[in-house]
Design a protein around this motif. Structure first.
Motif, mmCIF file in Angstrom:
data_model
loop_
_atom_site.group_PDB
_atom_site.id
_atom_site.type_symbol
_atom_site.label_atom_id
_atom_site.label_comp_id
_atom_site.label_asym_id
_atom_site.label_seq_id
_atom_site.Cartn_x
_atom_site.Cartn_y
_atom_site.Cartn_z
ATOM 1 N N ALA A 1 96.397 -11.538 70.252
ATOM 2 C CA ALA A 1 96.419 -11.374 68.760
ATOM 3 C C ALA A 1 95.145 -10.883 68.230
ATOM 4 N N ALA A 2 94.022 -11.481 68.701
ATOM 5 C CA ALA A 2 92.672 -11.155 68.335
ATOM 6 C C ALA A 2 92.535 -9.525 68.510
ATOM 7 N N THR A 3 92.845 -8.839 69.752
ATOM 8 C CA THR A 3 92.765 -7.576 70.039
ATOM 9 C C THR A 3 93.548 -6.792 69.123
ATOM 10 N N MET A 4 94.827 -7.284 68.795
ATOM 11 C CA MET A 4 95.587 -6.589 67.775
ATOM 12 C C MET A 4 95.026 -6.537 66.402
ATOM 13 N N LEU A 5 94.184 -7.366 66.060
ATOM 14 C CA LEU A 5 93.698 -7.627 64.481
ATOM 15 C C LEU A 5 92.441 -6.840 64.341
ATOM 16 N N VAL A 6 91.755 -6.617 65.324
ATOM 17 C CA VAL A 6 90.664 -5.518 65.321
ATOM 18 C C VAL A 6 90.778 -4.062 65.004
ATOM 19 N N ARG B 1 94.419 -1.914 59.803
ATOM 20 C CA ARG B 1 94.520 -3.220 60.190
ATOM 21 C C ARG B 1 96.047 -3.441 60.110
ATOM 22 N N LEU B 2 96.508 -4.133 61.326
ATOM 23 C CA LEU B 2 98.032 -4.420 61.175
ATOM 24 C C LEU B 2 98.286 -5.729 60.059
ATOM 25 N N PRO B 3 99.403 -5.776 59.703
ATOM 26 C CA PRO B 3 99.716 -7.074 58.675
ATOM 27 C C PRO B 3 99.852 -8.136 59.677
ATOM 28 N N LEU B 4 99.283 -9.301 59.201
ATOM 29 C CA LEU B 4 99.044 -10.724 60.116
ATOM 30 C C LEU B 4 100.654 -11.029 60.465
ATOM 31 N N ALA B 5 101.589 -10.770 59.677
ATOM 32 C CA ALA B 5 103.145 -11.320 59.871
ATOM 33 C C ALA B 5 103.438 -10.026 61.160
ATOM 34 N N ASP B 6 103.030 -8.852 60.942
ATOM 35 C CA ASP B 6 103.477 -8.159 62.370
ATOM 36 C C ASP B 6 102.705 -8.532 63.432
ATOM 37 N N VAL B 7 101.336 -8.952 63.455
ATOM 38 C CA VAL B 7 100.802 -9.440 64.582
ATOM 39 C C VAL B 7 101.504 -10.309 65.171
ATOM 40 N N ALA B 8 101.591 -11.507 64.339
ATOM 41 C CA ALA B 8 102.420 -12.881 64.953
ATOM 42 C C ALA B 8 103.695 -12.420 65.337
ATOM 43 N N ALA B 9 104.490 -11.482 64.921
ATOM 44 C CA ALA B 9 105.931 -11.220 65.299
ATOM 45 C C ALA B 9 105.750 -10.516 66.890
ATOM 46 N N SER B 10 104.632 -9.714 66.769
ATOM 47 C CA SER B 10 104.436 -8.883 68.089
ATOM 48 C C SER B 10 103.912 -9.870 69.353
ATOM 49 N N ALA C 1 102.254 -18.302 59.529
ATOM 50 C CA ALA C 1 101.744 -19.706 59.605
ATOM 51 C C ALA C 1 101.406 -20.077 60.913
ATOM 52 N N HIS C 2 102.321 -19.748 61.900
ATOM 53 C CA HIS C 2 101.951 -20.480 63.293
ATOM 54 C C HIS C 2 100.712 -19.940 63.676
ATOM 55 N N LEU C 3 100.731 -18.237 63.418
ATOM 56 C CA LEU C 3 99.463 -17.777 63.933
ATOM 57 C C LEU C 3 97.974 -18.321 63.525
ATOM 58 N N VAL C 4 98.197 -18.596 62.197
ATOM 59 C CA VAL C 4 96.973 -19.330 61.242
ATOM 60 C C VAL C 4 96.604 -20.400 62.224
ATOM 61 N N ARG C 5 97.564 -21.440 62.411
ATOM 62 C CA ARG C 5 97.204 -22.438 63.208
ATOM 63 C C ARG C 5 96.793 -22.399 64.365
ATOM 64 N N GLU C 6 97.263 -21.455 65.170
ATOM 65 C CA GLU C 6 96.769 -21.223 66.433
ATOM 66 C C GLU C 6 95.340 -20.886 66.288
ATOM 67 N N PHE C 7 94.914 -19.816 65.384
ATOM 68 C CA PHE C 7 93.627 -19.539 65.260
ATOM 69 C C PHE C 7 92.721 -20.676 65.088
#
Length: 274
Positions: free
Chosen positions: A218-223, A236-245, A252-258
């Motif tokens: 996820a961190a790699t995709m966010l860069v 920058r990909l939308p956070l929702a797209d990164v979370a799904a991928s 929200a799950h992505l944010v909690r894990e970060f």
């Protein structure tokens, strides 16, 4: 990162005999006129820093420490590094199974800690930073590290279980998207036996290892990456797209894990990239 100037970074390719153990080499030299802090998020590698001079200050799950040369074992929490002035050395990124084989010790001893190189009870590693600093250039330094690690490999008395190696590579290939029960079934081991053997040789149990690998993806995709719009255009990909991928249930799950693993939100992480 105002006040910082990266004056040199030289990538190096490990010897083919080390391909299963070493991901990459990197020679570096940099300078910052003001204190420079970096958040090092957990990844699926262990980092060996062979510093040639000034120390690096570190703040992580094991507390605060200073070191010029050290090994960062597998982590499931972030480490913040800080320095002011110059940094010069060589970085070796190793697979956890490579560390297990090259060092010949249970990996949980290295989990979430950063022991000094001279605390690893390997004299050849302890003297390596001084020898590297005296070498005339990066090709000679990379060759010296190759030689030391190949001797360690030839003398290795421990090898990972084939089942553990397979399970680890399965997690890496899928970005942590395989459940523990599925891994156990595919190795033919019980869930408990897989957990015990995997943790002893990787440093983390399969589930936290999968969380780290998923976060790394996820961190790699966010860069930001360069778009087709031309030089300097960042996408920058939308956070929702990164979370799904990456297999998170939702944004929200992505944010909690970060927050849990990196100690910051994805937005705060991205702020460090400018």
């Amino acid at each position: 990162m105002a006040g910082a100037e990266l004056s040199e970074y030289v990538p190096g390719r490990p010897h083919p005999a080390l391909s299963r153990h070493v991901v990459r080499y990197g020679g570096y030299r940099e300078y910052s006129a003001v204190p420079l802090c970096r958040r090092q998020v957990p990844t699926g590698t262990c980092t060996l820093i062979l510093g040639f001079g000034p120390v690096l200050r570190m703040h992580g799950p094991a507390g605060s420490s200073t070191a010029a040369s050290f090994l960062a074992g597998m982590h499931d929490a972030a480490v913040v590094t800080e320095f002011c002035g110059g940094q010069h050395g060589l970085q070796v990124d190793l697979t956890p199974l490579g560390v297990y084989e090259l060092l010949g010790r249970p990996m949980p001893e290295l989990t979430n800690v950063t022991p000094l190189v001279d605390e690893l009870d390997i004299p050849e590693l302890a003297t390596l930073p001084e020898r590297l600093a005296a070498d005339p250039g990066w090709p000679q330094r990379f060759a010296r590290v190759d030689a030391v690690l190949r001797r360690r490999l030839d003398a290795a008395r421990r090898q990972p279980d084939p089942e553990v190696r397979w399970a680890w590579h399965r997690l890496v290939r899928t970005g942590g998207a395989v459940g523990v029960q599925q891994l156990a079934e595919e190795t033919g081991w019980s869930r408990r036996h897989l957990l015990t053997r995997f943790r002893s040789q990787v440093g983390l149990a399969p589930k936290p290892a999968a969380r780290v690998l998923r976060l790394q993806r996820a961190a790699t995709m966010l860069v930001p990456t360069m778009a087709d719009g031309g030089p300097g255009t960042a996408v920058r990909l939308p956070l929702a797209d990164v979370a799904a991928s990456c297999g998170y249930a939702d944004h929200a799950h992505l944010v909690r894990e970060f927050r849990a693993l990196a100690g910051c939100t994805p937005t705060q992480y991205l702020a460090g990239w400018g």
